[in-house]
Design a protein around this motif. Structure first.
Motif, PDB file in Angstrom:
ATOM      1  N   LEU A  40       1.220  -1.219   0.200  1.00  0.00           N
ATOM      2  CA  LEU A  40      -0.112  -0.047   0.140  1.00  0.00           C
ATOM      3  C   LEU A  40       0.841   1.015  -0.339  1.00  0.00           C
ATOM      4  O   LEU A  40       1.780   0.934   0.970  1.00  0.00           O
ATOM      5  CB  LEU A  40      -1.066  -0.068   1.231  1.00  0.00           C
ATOM      6  N   ASP A  41       0.024   1.992  -1.258  1.00  0.00           N
ATOM      7  CA  ASP A  41       1.289   3.042  -0.352  1.00  0.00           C
ATOM      8  C   ASP A  41       0.581   4.741   0.039  1.00  0.00           C
ATOM      9  O   ASP A  41      -0.685   4.995   0.122  1.00  0.00           O
ATOM     10  CB  ASP A  41       1.145   3.867  -1.793  1.00  0.00           C
ATOM     11  N   THR A  42       0.627   5.027   1.699  1.00  0.00           N
ATOM     12  CA  THR A  42       0.161   6.440   1.639  1.00  0.00           C
ATOM     13  C   THR A  42      -0.405   7.787   1.236  1.00  0.00           C
ATOM     14  O   THR A  42       0.389   7.953   0.499  1.00  0.00           O
ATOM     15  CB  THR A  42       0.502   6.308   3.563  1.00  0.00           C
ATOM     16  N   ILE A  43      -1.869   7.235   1.123  1.00  0.00           N
ATOM     17  CA  ILE A  43      -2.252   8.530   0.546  1.00  0.00           C
ATOM     18  C   ILE A  43      -2.581   9.913   1.399  1.00  0.00           C
ATOM     19  O   ILE A  43      -1.718  10.755   1.076  1.00  0.00           O
ATOM     20  CB  ILE A  43      -3.701   8.749  -0.722  1.00  0.00           C
ATOM     21  N   GLY A  44      -2.953  10.630   2.699  1.00  0.00           N
ATOM     22  CA  GLY A  44      -2.753  11.251   3.639  1.00  0.00           C
ATOM     23  C   GLY A  44      -4.207  10.779   4.518  1.00  0.00           C
ATOM     24  O   GLY A  44      -4.874  10.265   4.679  1.00  0.00           O
ATOM     25  N   SER A  45      -4.390  11.502   5.391  1.00  0.00           N
ATOM     26  CA  SER A  45      -5.364  11.495   6.161  1.00  0.00           C
ATOM     27  C   SER A  45      -6.509  12.114   5.125  1.00  0.00           C
ATOM     28  O   SER A  45      -6.623  12.756   4.591  1.00  0.00           O
ATOM     29  CB  SER A  45      -4.495  13.142   6.833  1.00  0.00           C
ATOM     30  N   CYS A  46      -7.596  11.279   5.693  1.00  0.00           N
ATOM     31  CA  CYS A  46      -9.313  11.386   5.552  1.00  0.00           C
ATOM     32  C   CYS A  46      -9.255  13.133   6.184  1.00  0.00           C
ATOM     33  O   CYS A  46      -9.940  12.973   7.767  1.00  0.00           O
ATOM     34  CB  CYS A  46      -9.686  10.358   5.928  1.00  0.00           C
ATOM     35  N   ASN A  47      -9.282  14.104   5.757  1.00  0.00           N
ATOM     36  CA  ASN A  47      -9.640  14.951   6.518  1.00  0.00           C
ATOM     37  C   ASN A  47     -11.733  15.062   7.081  1.00  0.00           C
ATOM     38  O   ASN A  47     -11.921  15.221   6.146  1.00  0.00           O
ATOM     39  CB  ASN A  47      -9.798  16.720   5.634  1.00  0.00           C
ATOM     40  N   GLY A  48     -11.483  15.642   8.034  1.00  0.00           N
ATOM     41  CA  GLY A  48     -12.649  14.857   9.062  1.00  0.00           C
ATOM     42  C   GLY A  48     -12.530  14.314  10.106  1.00  0.00           C
ATOM     43  O   GLY A  48     -13.253  13.992  10.255  1.00  0.00           O
ATOM     44  N   SER A  49     -11.728  12.930  10.125  1.00  0.00           N
ATOM     45  CA  SER A  49     -11.606  12.154  10.715  1.00  0.00           C
ATOM     46  C   SER A  49     -10.393  11.903  11.356  1.00  0.00           C
ATOM     47  O   SER A  49      -9.517  12.020  10.649  1.00  0.00           O
ATOM     48  CB  SER A  49     -12.203  11.510   9.876  1.00  0.00           C
ATOM     49  N   HIS A  50     -10.673  10.546  11.775  1.00  0.00           N
ATOM     50  CA  HIS A  50      -9.087  10.093  12.326  1.00  0.00           C
ATOM     51  C   HIS A  50      -8.718   9.307  11.501  1.00  0.00           C
ATOM     52  O   HIS A  50      -7.507   8.068  11.259  1.00  0.00           O
ATOM     53  CB  HIS A  50      -8.782   9.621  13.591  1.00  0.00           C
ATOM     54  N   ALA A  51      -8.771   8.780  10.482  1.00  0.00           N
ATOM     55  CA  ALA A  51      -8.742   7.776   9.048  1.00  0.00           C
ATOM     56  C   ALA A  51      -7.424   8.248   8.547  1.00  0.00           C
ATOM     57  O   ALA A  51      -7.068   8.987   7.716  1.00  0.00           O
ATOM     58  CB  ALA A  51     -10.488   7.652   8.425  1.00  0.00           C
ATOM     59  N   THR A  52      -7.155   7.309   8.122  1.00  0.00           N
ATOM     60  CA  THR A  52      -6.244   7.285   6.800  1.00  0.00           C
ATOM     61  C   THR A  52      -6.497   6.657   5.660  1.00  0.00           C
ATOM     62  O   THR A  52      -6.760   5.406   5.572  1.00  0.00           O
ATOM     63  CB  THR A  52      -4.509   7.010   7.304  1.00  0.00           C
ATOM     64  N   ILE A  53      -5.930   7.578   4.768  1.00  0.00           N
ATOM     65  CA  ILE A  53      -6.814   7.054   3.284  1.00  0.00           C
ATOM     66  C   ILE A  53      -4.921   5.974   2.495  1.00  0.00           C
ATOM     67  O   ILE A  53      -3.709   6.590   2.480  1.00  0.00           O
ATOM     68  CB  ILE A  53      -6.936   7.684   2.211  1.00  0.00           C
ATOM     69  N   TYR A  54      -5.425   5.030   1.965  1.00  0.00           N
ATOM     70  CA  TYR A  54      -4.036   4.544   1.517  1.00  0.00           C
ATOM     71  C   TYR A  54      -4.653   4.062   0.109  1.00  0.00           C
ATOM     72  O   TYR A  54      -5.485   3.364  -0.331  1.00  0.00           O
ATOM     73  CB  TYR A  54      -3.577   2.535   2.203  1.00  0.00           C
ATOM     74  N   LYS A  55      -3.830   3.467  -0.545  1.00  0.00           N
ATOM     75  CA  LYS A  55      -4.476   2.707  -2.041  1.00  0.00           C
ATOM     76  C   LYS A  55      -2.766   2.009  -2.466  1.00  0.00           C
ATOM     77  O   LYS A  55      -1.354   1.727  -2.203  1.00  0.00           O
ATOM     78  CB  LYS A  55      -3.535   4.110  -3.362  1.00  0.00           C
ATOM     79  N   LYS A  56      -3.669   0.891  -3.466  1.00  0.00           N
ATOM     80  CA  LYS A  56      -3.226  -0.915  -3.153  1.00  0.00           C
ATOM     81  C   LYS A  56      -2.429  -0.168  -4.576  1.00  0.00           C
ATOM     82  O   LYS A  56      -2.860  -0.618  -5.707  1.00  0.00           O
ATOM     83  CB  LYS A  56      -4.405  -1.563  -3.529  1.00  0.00           C
ATOM     84  N   ILE A  57      -0.726  -0.512  -5.007  1.00  0.00           N
ATOM     85  CA  ILE A  57      -0.342   0.404  -5.427  1.00  0.00           C
ATOM     86  C   ILE A  57       0.617  -1.566  -6.675  1.00  0.00           C
ATOM     87  O   ILE A  57       0.988  -1.804  -6.610  1.00  0.00           O
ATOM     88  CB  ILE A  57       0.699   0.870  -5.026  1.00  0.00           C
ATOM     89  N   LYS A  58       0.320  -2.190  -5.580  1.00  0.00           N
ATOM     90  CA  LYS A  58       1.014  -4.001  -6.084  1.00  0.00           C
ATOM     91  C   LYS A  58       0.490  -4.830  -5.271  1.00  0.00           C
ATOM     92  O   LYS A  58      -0.152  -4.934  -4.109  1.00  0.00           O
ATOM     93  CB  LYS A  58       2.868  -4.199  -5.562  1.00  0.00           C
ATOM     94  N   GLN A  59       0.192  -6.227  -6.315  1.00  0.00           N
ATOM     95  CA  GLN A  59      -0.380  -7.580  -5.634  1.00  0.00           C
ATOM     96  C   GLN A  59       1.068  -8.520  -5.267  1.00  0.00           C
ATOM     97  O   GLN A  59       0.821  -9.045  -6.799  1.00  0.00           O
ATOM     98  CB  GLN A  59      -1.626  -8.117  -5.374  1.00  0.00           C
TER      99      GLN A  59
END
Length: 281
Positions: free
Chosen positions: A220-239
């Motif tokens: 996974l690649d870390t995209i950043g925080s989801c504004n307004g929440s304590h969640a973090t957004i990730y993108k799956k870049i390889k399997q």
């Protein structure tokens, strides 16, 4: 949350159990800390232990009506609902890339319904081992939302809020969640690796400082925080197959250094507070 609430479409025994739990609450309206205390009380009454695991007792805990009460509370608690709305908003903004969503451990289905309300074209599956009777009733009017009992396809996006701190092997579960997402798909994950309630397992707390290291090792690649929440957004870049030997070694290191990092962080916060107070004075 008020103590005298009407719970339609519930069996009499569930209704009575909820009312009994509410009678034990000291304050009205109920605040989040009291919900946590009620959950701890149920945990203790069932003989659960976060050191010595007994799966049968834990299963009873997560099937208990206190979780229905927690779901009802979330929908009346401003901070909790705004956190979920922020995640739903992010998915809606990115709706060109996101058609299918998996809400992993979706509980009462609040987040799934918020996502569906914002975009009728998005299909939302809720994976929840213990859906309440009322949660099942609430999604009947949503043609694009359903509870599922197993993961059956790869999704454009997975959301997971406050789940991994409840399981004894969060890294294995994380790998399963990643497997259910398409390449170039997203994972929106919110964790609480803190001992706020007894069902948060101590063996997960080291991930407070190292979680993103493991997401990177798992593709996974870390995209950043989801504004307004304590969640973090990730993108799956390889399997590719997970290198469990490397993962478990990093896990041992993370667990070993966690007490040092925790003390260092606490000391830093204390010094920062002193410094800020001096500046004010």
């Amino acid at each position: 949350m008020k103590k005298n609430i009407d719970l339609p479409n519930l069996s009499d025994d569930i209704q009575q159990e909820i009312e009994k739990i509410l009678l034990d609450a000291e304050r009205q309206p109920i605040e989040v800390e009291e919900i946590w205390q009620l959950m701890d009380d149920v945990w203790d009454s069932l003989g659960c232990n976060n050191i010595k695991k007994e799966p049968e007792k834990v299963d009873l805990f997560y099937s208990h009506p206190v979780w229905l009460l927690n779901g009802l509370f979330i929908e009346q608690h401003n901070v909790s609902i705004l956190h979920r709305q922020a995640i739903a908003d992010w998915i809606n903004v990115n709706n060109n890339d996101i058609i299918s969503v998996l809400d992993y451990g979706g509980g009462f289905g609040t987040l799934a319904r918020l996502i569906a309300d914002k975009n009728k074209e998005v299909v939302v599956d809720i994976y929840e081992p213990h859906p309440s009777q009322l949660a099942l009733e609430k999604i009947k009017t949503y043609s694009n939302v359903k509870f599922i009992s197993y993961l059956k396809k790869q999704y454009d996006c997975l959301v997971c809020t406050d789940v991994l701190e409840h399981v004894p092997d969060p890294l294995s579960l994380l790998a399963e969640m990643i497997e259910s997402v398409k390449i170039d798909g997203y994972l929106v994950i919110a964790n609480c690796f803190y001992p706020v309630i007894k069902c948060h397992l101590p063996e997960t707390f080291h991930l407070r400082y190292s979680f993103n290291q493991f997401t990177n090792l798992m593709g996974l690649d870390t995209i950043g925080s989801c504004n307004g929440s304590h969640a973090t957004i990730y993108k799956k870049i390889k399997q590719e197959p997970v290198n469990w030997k490397k993962i478990r070694l990093r896990e041992k290191i993370s667990t070993t250094v966690f007490p040092i990092l925790r003390i260092s962080h606490s000391s830093y916060q204390a010094l920062k507070s002193i410094f800020l107070n001096k500046q004010k004075n």
